[in-house]
Enzyme design. Structure first.
Site, mmCIF file in Angstrom:
data_model
loop_
_atom_site.group_PDB
_atom_site.id
_atom_site.type_symbol
_atom_site.label_atom_id
_atom_site.label_comp_id
_atom_site.label_asym_id
_atom_site.label_seq_id
_atom_site.Cartn_x
_atom_site.Cartn_y
_atom_site.Cartn_z
ATOM 1 N N GLU A 1 0.887 -1.325 -0.016
ATOM 2 C CA GLU A 1 0.073 -0.127 -0.026
ATOM 3 C C GLU A 1 0.783 1.397 0.012
ATOM 4 O O GLU A 1 0.636 2.008 0.798
ATOM 5 C CB GLU A 1 -0.936 -0.187 1.222
ATOM 6 C CG GLU A 1 -1.821 -1.451 1.108
ATOM 7 C CD GLU A 1 -2.983 -1.309 2.136
ATOM 8 O OE1 GLU A 1 -2.725 -0.453 3.329
ATOM 9 O OE2 GLU A 1 -3.636 -1.993 2.113
ATOM 10 N N ASN B 1 2.027 -4.382 -3.521
ATOM 11 C CA ASN B 1 0.597 -4.809 -3.317
ATOM 12 C C ASN B 1 0.020 -3.656 -2.927
ATOM 13 O O ASN B 1 0.434 -2.991 -2.215
ATOM 14 C CB ASN B 1 0.858 -6.006 -2.267
ATOM 15 C CG ASN B 1 -0.477 -6.635 -2.035
ATOM 16 O OD1 ASN B 1 -1.216 -7.249 -3.049
ATOM 17 N ND2 ASN B 1 -0.867 -6.749 -0.683
ATOM 18 N N HIS C 1 -10.104 -6.231 -2.488
ATOM 19 C CA HIS C 1 -11.213 -6.160 -1.528
ATOM 20 C C HIS C 1 -12.380 -5.250 -2.012
ATOM 21 O O HIS C 1 -12.268 -4.033 -2.006
ATOM 22 C CB HIS C 1 -10.612 -5.438 -0.065
ATOM 23 C CG HIS C 1 -9.448 -6.033 0.542
ATOM 24 N ND1 HIS C 1 -9.846 -7.191 1.455
ATOM 25 C CD2 HIS C 1 -8.168 -5.956 0.619
ATOM 26 C CE1 HIS C 1 -8.715 -7.595 1.614
ATOM 27 N NE2 HIS C 1 -7.665 -6.750 1.286
ATOM 28 N N GLU D 1 -5.812 -10.728 -2.279
ATOM 29 C CA GLU D 1 -6.677 -10.719 -1.014
ATOM 30 C C GLU D 1 -7.974 -10.622 -1.230
ATOM 31 O O GLU D 1 -8.872 -9.543 -0.530
ATOM 32 C CB GLU D 1 -6.018 -9.411 -0.065
ATOM 33 C CG GLU D 1 -4.768 -9.190 -0.023
ATOM 34 C CD GLU D 1 -4.329 -7.929 1.033
ATOM 35 O OE1 GLU D 1 -5.141 -7.371 1.609
ATOM 36 O OE2 GLU D 1 -3.050 -7.951 0.997
ATOM 37 N N ASP E 1 -11.935 -10.542 -1.318
ATOM 38 C CA ASP E 1 -13.093 -10.751 -0.891
ATOM 39 C C ASP E 1 -14.109 -9.697 -1.166
ATOM 40 O O ASP E 1 -13.687 -8.999 -1.953
ATOM 41 C CB ASP E 1 -13.075 -10.785 1.100
ATOM 42 C CG ASP E 1 -12.377 -9.600 1.271
ATOM 43 O OD1 ASP E 1 -12.341 -8.480 0.808
ATOM 44 O OD2 ASP E 1 -12.012 -9.730 2.283
HETATM 45 C C1 XIL Z 1 -5.991 -7.270 7.971
HETATM 46 C C2 XIL Z 1 -5.951 -8.443 8.750
HETATM 47 O O1 XIL Z 1 -6.689 -9.485 8.015
HETATM 48 C C3 XIL Z 1 -6.772 -8.173 10.240
HETATM 49 O O2 XIL Z 1 -6.780 -9.440 10.949
HETATM 50 C C4 XIL Z 1 -5.787 -7.219 10.663
HETATM 51 O O3 XIL Z 1 -6.428 -6.934 12.103
HETATM 52 C C5 XIL Z 1 -5.746 -6.054 9.754
HETATM 53 O O4 XIL Z 1 -5.103 -6.372 8.689
HETATM 54 N N1 XIL Z 1 -4.923 -5.102 3.301
HETATM 55 C C6 XIL Z 1 -3.839 -5.774 3.759
HETATM 56 C C7 XIL Z 1 -3.823 -6.834 4.981
HETATM 57 O O5 XIL Z 1 -2.754 -6.024 2.892
HETATM 58 O O6 XIL Z 1 -2.822 -6.984 5.566
HETATM 59 C C8 XIL Z 1 -5.003 -6.355 5.836
HETATM 60 O O7 XIL Z 1 -5.181 -7.538 6.695
HETATM 61 C C9 XIL Z 1 -6.407 -6.241 5.112
HETATM 62 C C10 XIL Z 1 -6.091 -5.115 4.332
#
Ligand code: XIL
Length: 323
Positions: free
Chosen positions: A137, A178, A214, A242, A244
């Site tokens: 990020e 990422n 996400h 990641e 979802d």
């Molecule tokens: C999230 C985890 O899933 C949680 O358990 C934690 O509290 C916060 O981080 N982007 C990312 C991940 O790159 O590392 C994050 O993971 C979700 C957003």
């Protein structure tokens, strides 16, 4: 008498549940995988499915390889949590995505509040980066660089330093940057492409771009597939790291149907783009999803529900790989 084709197809899908990694590999990908987290590993039903390599050939530790977990005090490294997930993956012959090396969140105070000068902070970054989702990020949504402690102290040098250190530590690992909100074409995706081009011109090791994924039900960007192709066209791997797709609760049949269509769209885009090497869910079950904790009133983002029952979204993924 021969059977009409539709009946044959229906028979195929009702007699055996199609499996997500088997289908991804049949589509030429390296893996289909999922995030997981150490506290979840005491749930035996959960672990039984996590180890199911027909669905998951790759694992990402959701928390236990982050900076606060691995270097809580300067120079003191603790890898127990990450190692537990690596050991599980190895015993199961699953791949691991190291997540992550340099991120503005989940940093210990000694890094954020250390008031280090440029050279010292770069040496701290160099010492910390042993492999993986090396930079997490780095951008704001408008494509400018995020004002993390790293950027405000070192400019973009921390990115170069981290990637070089990761390559020096592990010549085999694929080194990724990422980010989120780079799923469709836009200023942030353009900024990522620019950064990768610059790194390539400067001969800094960079192997891949991670597109977090996400997403929100009904809001998959229409340029998703073109954007994947644009990024892969830079000559790096791309991966959806990641995935979802969340909704405002309660889940309704309509939202679940739209979610199924959205998962299919994402998977079909990865299937269609040669440089897209794989897809990772940000955990597979609503029971352990980060979404309800991060977005008030939202949830039901995973392909399995909180009772480990497959949702329509599961079939959306299957369809994405198959059709
Ligand atoms: C999230 C985890 O899933 C949680 O358990 C934690 O509290 C916060 O981080 N982007 C990312 C991940 O790159 O590392 C994050 O993971 C979700 C957003």
């Amino acid at each position: 008498m021969f059977k009409p084709i539709s009946l044959v197809v229906l028979g195929l899908f009702s007699s055996a549940v199609a499996q997500l990694n088997t289908l991804a590999q049949a589509a030429g990908k390296k893996y289909f995988g999922t995030a997981t987290d150490n506290p979840e590993l005491s749930n035996t039903s959960y672990v039984a499915q996590l180890r199911n390599t027909a669905d998951f050939h790759q694992l990402t530790p959701a928390n236990s390889m982050k900076w606060d977990a691995t270097e809580p005090s300067r120079g003191i490294f603790t890898f127990q949590g990450g190692d537990q997930i690596v050991a599980l993956a190895e015993s199961n012959r699953q791949l691991i995505r190291g997540h992550n090396c340099v991120w503005h969140n989940q940093l210990p105070d000694w890094v954020t509040s250390g008031s280090f000068d440029n050279a010292t902070l770069l040496s701290i970054v160099e010492n910390h980066c042993v492999s993986w989702d090396v930079i997490n990020e780095p951008f704001n949504d408008d494509g400018t660089f995020r004002e993390s402690v790293f950027f405000s102290t070192t400019g973009t040098s921390y990115i170069t330093t981290a990637l070089r250190a990761a390559r020096a530590a592990d010549s085999q690992a694929k080194l990724y940057i990422n980010d989120f909100n780079i799923e469709g074409r836009g200023p942030k995706s353009t900024a990522m492409a620019q950064l990768v081009k610059q790194l390539q011109a400067d001969r800094v090791p960079i192997d891949g771009i991670g597109i977090q994924g996400h997403l929100i039900v009904g809001e998959v960007p229409p340029t998703f597939a073109q954007n994947l192709q644009d990024l892969a066209g830079l000559g790096v791997e791309v991966a959806i790291t990641e995935l979802d797709i969340r909704m405002t609760l309660p889940a309704t049949p309509e939202l679940l149907a739209q979610q199924k269509a959205d998962y299919e769209t994402v998977i079909a885009a990865c299937k269609a783009v040669d440089g897209c090497v794989g897809v990772t869910l940000w955990d597979w079950t609503g029971k352990f999803s980060w979404v309800p904790g991060a977005f008030a009133g939202e949830g039901a983002a995973c392909p399995w529900d909180e009772n480990f029952v497959r949702k329509p979204a599961f079939q959306g993924i299957v369809n994405g790989w198959v059709f």
